[in-house]
Scaffold this active site. Structure first.
Site, PDB file in Angstrom:
ATOM      1  N   LYS A 101      40.944  34.938  40.303  1.00  0.00           N
ATOM      2  CA  LYS A 101      39.550  36.032  40.325  1.00  0.00           C
ATOM      3  C   LYS A 101      40.504  36.193  38.561  1.00  0.00           C
ATOM      4  O   LYS A 101      39.558  36.968  37.772  1.00  0.00           O
ATOM      5  CB  LYS A 101      39.110  36.826  40.630  1.00  0.00           C
ATOM      6  N   VAL A 128      35.446  35.046  43.458  1.00  0.00           N
ATOM      7  CA  VAL A 128      34.589  35.786  44.284  1.00  0.00           C
ATOM      8  C   VAL A 128      34.676  35.695  45.513  1.00  0.00           C
ATOM      9  O   VAL A 128      33.048  34.571  46.029  1.00  0.00           O
ATOM     10  CB  VAL A 128      33.592  36.243  43.440  1.00  0.00           C
ATOM     11  N   GLY A 183      49.364  38.296  57.443  1.00  0.00           N
ATOM     12  CA  GLY A 183      49.130  37.807  56.005  1.00  0.00           C
ATOM     13  C   GLY A 183      48.106  37.959  55.594  1.00  0.00           C
ATOM     14  O   GLY A 183      47.634  36.759  54.078  1.00  0.00           O
ATOM     15  N   LYS A 201      37.017  40.697  40.873  1.00  0.00           N
ATOM     16  CA  LYS A 201      36.173  40.147  41.436  1.00  0.00           C
ATOM     17  C   LYS A 201      34.492  40.380  40.375  1.00  0.00           C
ATOM     18  O   LYS A 201      33.042  40.268  40.105  1.00  0.00           O
ATOM     19  CB  LYS A 201      35.508  39.884  43.259  1.00  0.00           C
TER      20      LYS A 201
END
Length: 396
Positions: A101, A128, A183, A201
């Site tokens: 992105k 996105v 994570g 985005k």
């Protein structure tokens, strides 16, 4: 004849692309209408234990100069060397599908132009919303609409943190630490918690919907690091959830206004119920009224799924898909100042503030209330200064 593809980068997403490709190879080939195989995986590291060890190369030129490779999946992240590699591939007529992105937000207009000039494609569905299909629907399925607004939860990490703050009364720092352990957040979480990821985005969505390149530097961006437990609790009492919302709308002046801010979302709005690492995008158009796209916004296999979907599209299309494009922008004169953003507003103020006539919620950290009249961002900022507000956010 088998189509050969290459994967740039073997991190979380790149390894997911290779794993999912071989897991679902027969199905992918059926959708593409041809046999396919991964010929190269580019990475500077060694993976001697990998079942695909023979496919690794450290030299990008192996991929660039191999005429058999016609489609490339870029999963490296960052602007460089990704931009140089992608640009070089497109100039050779090799289509590129990316999850990057940052690259698309900064260089998308340039790369789309190069792809068109060399009769190939630059696809970025995975940039996105992870597994959520949003890019292709915007320029294909919803192409008959005049879209005037898009708003969404575009970052799973911040949504997970805010969900933990709401459900478990967990302080921001503790929720962030948990997100890192699971994570969901990087060791350096700045891009997520300060809103930069969501900003990139919404830049991509804004560029695609409104036709001109929107750079991250032109978008007012505020993350969630200043949101406190008392804000989340107060919002709940007032009938709202706190979400990091990225949005873009066409204003009355004809300009567009993209923005990323922590926002109070009414429980009447479907976005209020989007929790944990899930993302949601609401698209407003004159034909559809409002349509929502929902799903996992990040993760190894969800993102790999979107990358491979684009790879399949690239293999099927022998010409450039012109609907997925936008113009370069010489300046940001087509972007409205954030000062003109109109909304109802949430304020958290000290006890001695004068808020006569406003329904309020008293708590240990002060008084929280929502304005009964719409204010521009400039007016809300002035009101916050006058009241010595401890926090203020728009209300959706």
């Amino acid at each position: 004849m088998s189509v050969k593809i290459a994967v740039l980068g073997h991190g979380v997403v790149g390894s997911g692309v290779v794993e999912l490709f071989y897991k679902n190879k027969k199905s992918i080939e059926k959708h593409a209408g041809t046999e396919m195989d991964v010929k190269y995986i580019l990475d500077l590291r060694d993976f001697p234990e990998s079942p695909y060890a023979d496919k690794f190369t450290k030299d990008f030129n192996d991929i660039l100069n191999d005429e058999e490779v016609t489609s490339v999946a870029e999963c490296m992240g960052g602007v460089e060397p990704a931009f140089t590699f992608v640009k070089s591939c497109l100039e050779r007529g090799k289509s590129v599908s990316t999850s990057n992105k940052e690259l698309v937000a900064e260089k998308g207009d340039i790369l789309l132009k190069i792809a068109a000039e060399h009769n190939c494609n630059f696809f970025f569905e995975a940039s996105v919303g992870g597994a959520i299909p949003i890019i292709r629907p915007l320029h294909r399925c919803l192409a008959a609409n005049d879209i005037d607004k898009v708003a969404g939860i575009l970052n799973g990490t911040t949504n997970f943190i805010l969900t933990k703050m709401y459900n478990d009364n967990m302080p921001f720092a503790e929720a962030l630490r948990l997100a890192q352990e699971l994570g969901y957040a990087e060791k350096d979480p700045t891009a997520d918690v300060e809103g930069h990821d969501a900003c990139r985005k919404i830049c991509i969505i804004s560029s695609l919907v409104f036709g001109k390149h929107v750079y991250p530097k032109s978008v007012y961006t505020k993350g969630i690091s200043d949101v406190e437990l008392c804000d989340v609790a107060a919002a709940d009492v007032l009938g709202h959830a706190v979400k990091l919302v990225a949005s873009v709308r066409r204003t009355e002046s004809g300009k567009i206004l993209p923005v990323v801010m922590p926002t109070l979302v009414s429980y009447d709005n479907v976005m209020a119920g989007v929790n944990d690492v899930f993302n949601a995008v609401l698209v407003y158009g004159d034909g559809i009224d409002c349509t929502m796209f929902y799903g996992r916004g990040a993760g190894k296999l969800p993102t790999a799924s979107a990358v491979l979907g684009d790879v399949i599209e690239a293999v099927k299309h022998k010409v450039t898909v012109f609907s997925q494009s936008w113009e370069s922008a010489e300046d940001d004169s087509f972007i409205e100042s954030v000062d003109e953003l109109k909304s109802f507003w949430y304020f958290r103020v000290p006890y001695d503030s004068e808020i006569d006539g406003v329904e309020a919620y008293n708590h240990d950290d002060g008084i929280s209330f929502i304005t009964t009249q719409e204010l521009t961002f400039a007016e809300a900022k002035a009101k916050a200064e006058k009241l010595s507000a401890l926090a203020y956010m728009p209300v959706l």
